[in-house]
Scaffold this motif. Structure first.
Motif: not given
Length: 334
Positions: A26, A28, A88-92, A116-118, A154
């Motif tokens: 992740n 973040l 950036d963002g909700n990615n792994v 992209d988890c979203d 995800a």
């Protein structure tokens, strides 16, 4: 099997632990890592690809002067030359490793994915090609696999490809990973798939409707570019457009994104230095047997404008700026 996960910056190791593959990172990260990075940069030095002159992979190292390079934290692989800038963002990031890969790649990396988890969709797969990536293993899986190590929620828990009229389109092709059973097996994860028309992704040699798809023809050409010299490497990043509504065809059952465009970014490192080329093509439900691949070629700078992705960001800035602004189809045999 287990894989080592190393946090690197400019040649200095400051963290090590083991984790089963595929490793999920992740982006973040804890503030601690960034503080360590800030302290580590002045004391270290590096090269553009961690002595990767033997074609055996290697994690790569980030030069302090490389302002747009990925920040290495607990996954060294993100500094490899095939990696684009992480979003950036909700990615792994998923780094698929195999334990029997050390003779091909020092870090045992098979290929990597940004997920992209979203959107519950992959943004790209990236990998290396060199003289070692040949062997007897081909299509070892009859079906497709969920990657259960993705975070809960995800990914789609139903395989919406089936019955949709779209192929399971490999982004890192199983034909590019024949050197071991496990390497070929990993290419069948749904994290490595995008919906593709059969007439874009495949071919037919029988019946009245015969032809070859644009995507499969380009993949065949890339395999033809695989270097034979032990010191040379082809770095590849491929994917479909998922970030803008205008760049998608639609969603299968209102869920799984179908990209309208597909892209390929290639960087060749050989005895002459570096050269790069990009491709961007619309996915159409029609054969492209006689289409000229050079018509879809462009500079990496142009491809970045179309996709919003910063390719080969881990190259030293002077090399990146020079190679990404120029492109010669003739130099690639097109």
């Amino acid at each position: 099997m287990r894989s080592g996960v190393v946090a690197y910056t400019s040649g200095c190791t400051f963290l090590f632990f083991a984790h089963p593959y595929p490793y999920i990172m992740n982006k973040l990260k804890l503030l601690f890592y960034f503080l360590v990075l800030a302290l580590a940069f002045p004391a270290c030095s590096g090269s553009d690809d961690d002595d990767n002159d033997d074609g055996g992979g290697g994690g790569g190292q980030v030069l302090p002067s490389n302002v747009n390079a990925n920040i290495p934290t607990d996954e060294r692989a993100v500094t490899r030359l095939e990696f684009p800038k992480l979003k950036d963002g909700n990615n792994v990031v998923l780094v698929y490793r195999v334990s029997d890969n050390s003779s091909y790649d020092r870090d045992r990396v098979n290929y990597s994915v940004e997920w992209d988890c979203d959107k519950k969709s992959q943004r790209w797969s990236c990998y290396q090609m060199h003289s070692g990536y040949t062997g007897e293993y081909s299509r070892v899986v009859d079906g497709y696999l969920f990657d259960r190590q993705l975070p809960s929620g995800a990914y789609w828990t139903t395989d919406y490809f089936y019955g949709s009229g779209y192929d399971h389109g490999h982004i890192c092709p199983n034909a590019d990973r024949k050197y071991s059973y496990d390497a070929n097996y990993q290419t069948f994860y749904l994290t490595n798939m995008q919906p593709q028309y059969r007439k874009f992704n495949g071919f037919s040699t029988t019946g009245s409707d015969q032809g070859r798809g644009l995507w499969v023809r380009l993949e065949e050409r890339l395999r033809g570019w695989t270097p034979t010299a032990a010191t040379d490497t082809l770095y590849v990043c491929k994917g479909g457009t998922i970030d803008r509504e205008s760049d998608i065809i639609g969603r299968i059952q209102g869920k799984l994104i179908v990209p309208r465009y597909f892209f390929v970014a290639c960087l060749m490192k050989n005895s002459q230095g570096y050269k790069a080329i990009g491709f961007y093509m619309e996915q159409k439900n029609e054969w492209a047997t006689n289409a000229n691949l050079a018509d879809y070629a462009m500079t990496i700078d142009e491809l970045e404008k179309k996709t919003g992705i910063d390719f080969f960001c881990n190259l030293p800035d002077d090399i990146e700026n020079d190679r990404e602004s120029t492109m010669s189809p003739r130099a690639w045999g097109l």
